[in-house]
Design a protein around this motif. Structure first.
Motif, PDB file in Angstrom:
ATOM      1  N   ASN A 269       0.882  -1.226  -0.016  1.00 17.04           N
ATOM      2  CA  ASN A 269      -0.012   0.132  -0.129  1.00 17.04           C
ATOM      3  C   ASN A 269       0.960   1.352   0.138  1.00 17.04           C
ATOM      4  OD1 ASN A 269      -2.267  -1.526   0.014  1.00 17.04           O
ATOM      5  ND2 ASN A 269      -2.356  -1.678   2.407  1.00 17.04           N
ATOM      6  N   GLN A 270       1.938   1.305   0.711  1.00 16.23           N
ATOM      7  CA  GLN A 270       2.952   2.402   0.760  1.00 16.23           C
ATOM      8  C   GLN A 270       3.760   2.632  -0.553  1.00 16.23           C
ATOM      9  OE1 GLN A 270       2.599   0.441   3.112  1.00 16.23           O
ATOM     10  NE2 GLN A 270       2.022   1.291   4.886  1.00 16.23           N
ATOM     11  N   ALA A 271       3.578   1.534  -1.372  1.00 23.54           N
ATOM     12  CA  ALA A 271       4.454   1.600  -2.656  1.00 23.54           C
ATOM     13  C   ALA A 271       3.329   2.392  -3.609  1.00 23.54           C
ATOM     14  CB  ALA A 271       4.817   0.272  -3.266  1.00 23.54           C
ATOM     15  N   TYR A 272       2.274   1.833  -3.424  1.00 20.67           N
ATOM     16  CA  TYR A 272       1.126   2.840  -4.256  1.00 20.67           C
ATOM     17  C   TYR A 272       1.025   4.315  -4.117  1.00 20.67           C
ATOM     18  CZ  TYR A 272      -0.922  -1.413  -6.717  1.00 20.67           C
ATOM     19  OH  TYR A 272      -0.883  -2.679  -7.374  1.00 20.67           O
ATOM     20  N   ALA A 273       1.247   4.599  -2.636  1.00 16.80           N
ATOM     21  CA  ALA A 273       1.086   5.887  -2.348  1.00 16.80           C
ATOM     22  C   ALA A 273       2.404   6.577  -2.877  1.00 16.80           C
ATOM     23  CB  ALA A 273       1.189   5.949  -0.838  1.00 16.80           C
ATOM     24  N   THR A 274       3.624   5.876  -2.844  1.00 20.50           N
ATOM     25  CA  THR A 274       4.755   6.113  -3.480  1.00 20.50           C
ATOM     26  C   THR A 274       4.691   6.830  -4.908  1.00 20.50           C
ATOM     27  OG1 THR A 274       6.220   5.215  -1.849  1.00 20.50           O
ATOM     28  CG2 THR A 274       7.295   6.132  -3.569  1.00 20.50           C
ATOM     29  N   ALA A 275       3.848   5.859  -5.616  1.00 21.69           N
ATOM     30  CA  ALA A 275       3.806   5.958  -6.975  1.00 21.69           C
ATOM     31  C   ALA A 275       2.741   7.188  -7.386  1.00 21.69           C
ATOM     32  CB  ALA A 275       2.769   4.576  -7.476  1.00 21.69           C
ATOM     33  N   VAL A 276       2.025   7.414  -6.297  1.00 24.12           N
ATOM     34  CA  VAL A 276       1.226   8.758  -6.851  1.00 24.12           C
ATOM     35  C   VAL A 276       1.920  10.070  -6.693  1.00 24.12           C
ATOM     36  CG1 VAL A 276      -0.648  10.036  -5.694  1.00 24.12           C
ATOM     37  CG2 VAL A 276      -0.836   7.522  -5.927  1.00 24.12           C
ATOM     38  N   VAL A 277       2.893   9.920  -5.519  1.00 20.91           N
ATOM     39  CA  VAL A 277       3.884  11.147  -5.175  1.00 20.91           C
ATOM     40  C   VAL A 277       4.786  11.335  -6.713  1.00 20.91           C
ATOM     41  CG1 VAL A 277       5.761  11.941  -3.931  1.00 20.91           C
ATOM     42  CG2 VAL A 277       3.691  10.893  -2.987  1.00 20.91           C
ATOM     43  N   LEU A 278       5.523  10.007  -7.025  1.00 20.74           N
ATOM     44  CA  LEU A 278       6.172  10.070  -8.219  1.00 20.74           C
ATOM     45  C   LEU A 278       5.563  10.475  -9.436  1.00 20.74           C
ATOM     46  CD1 LEU A 278       9.011   9.326  -9.432  1.00 20.74           C
ATOM     47  CD2 LEU A 278       8.133   6.962  -9.403  1.00 20.74           C
TER      48      LEU A 278
END
Length: 299
Positions: A269-278
């Motif tokens: 889930n944190q990886a998907y959040a990182t993808a949003v920021v990226l």
């Protein structure tokens, strides 16, 4: 009367048959044009739909997990903070561009403005650039690890990663700059020479400003490749979670951070959040670059 009537009927029949022959190719061309138009619109719609699906999927999966803990100053196994990776991404991008842009632009200026036509060195440089642009990023990573990390002794650091990425984006910026310079009309150069300007002044005051939108387009593509690179940086910059305070410190970018989180399988889930920021960072960079290119075009 009969002869004239027969002649008129013959001419009329000939014209009718000729008209039928003329209509057949016209209808075929109209059908082909309709099919090509449908293919173009269909391809554009399909591309737009895929892009919207990817963006929507990332936003839906990532936005609910954007919490304040993800922007903590220090990374821990509990908060999985991405703030150190954001800072490292900005540092890595700026350092890579700072190294690659001058070399790429000046090389393209030499190839277009100073090199003689038919020069074998020019052909060799263009062939080399095209070859380098097709090499997989993992090969660049292995080269950076063997040369910068091991041979020179810089270890896994920000400098090793930036130099490796600079070599990766050199052909991209150089080729785009070369095409932009070739697109500048020769009348601009001739007018500058007619007013008494020298070669160097013409290049830097007339040619380069006119080609700046095309140069920025290549830089935008290079930024996208730097921000989204993982394979080359894992072997050269490392995966340290601290903020690199100097060029010889190790650090992970957002793309590497997202890869590490997803590969562990514990913080998807944190990886998907990182993808949003990226995604947002890339969007902001592209928007700013497009605005700069638009202002330069107006000037």
């Amino acid at each position: 009367m009969s002869n004239s009537a027969n002649g008129a009927m013959t001419l009329r029949g000939t014209s009718v048959r000729a008209g039928r022959r003329d209509n057949q190719p016209g209808s075929t061309q109209g059908l082909q044009s309709l099919l090509l138009r449908a293919l173009v619109y269909g391809s554009a719609f399909f591309t737009f739909a895929v892009l919207m699906f990817l963006i929507g999927y990332i936003l839906i999966r990532g936005i609910p997990y954007l919490t304040p803990e993800l922007f903590s100053l220090e990374y821990t196994s509990e908060n999985c903070s991405m703030l150190p990776s954001i800072i490292t991404t900005v540092e890595m991008t700026l350092l890579s561009l700072l190294i690659a842009i001058p070399i790429s632009v000046f090389t393209a200026v030499y190839l277009v403005e100073y090199a003689k036509k038919g020069n074998k060195l020019v052909g060799l440089m263009r062939l080399t650039a095209e070859t380098l642009s097709g090499i997989p990023s993992i090969v660049y990573g292995l080269f950076g690890m063997l040369f910068f990390v091991t041979q020179i002794g810089w270890k896994m650091s920000l400098l090793s990663g930036a130099l490796t990425l600079s070599i990766m984006i050199l052909p991209l910026i150089m080729r785009s700059t070369e095409e932009a310079l070739l697109a500048v009309p020769d009348m601009y150069r001739e007018a500058s020479f007619g007013l008494g300007a020298g070669k160097l002044r013409t290049v830097f005051r007339i040619v380069l400003p006119s080609a700046m939108p095309g140069i920025l387009a290549g830089i935008i593509l290079a930024v996208g490749r730097v921000v989204g690179e993982t394979a080359a940086l894992i072997y050269t910059a490392g995966t340290a979670t601290e903020i690199p305070l100097n060029l010889l410190d190790s650090g992970r970018t957002l793309a590497v951070h997202m890869y590490c989180l997803s590969s562990e399988g514990l913080h998807t889930n944190q990886a998907y959040a990182t993808a949003v920021v990226l995604l947002l960072i890339v969007l902001v960079m592209n928007t700013v670059s497009a605005l700069i290119a638009r202002k330069l075009t107006k000037k």
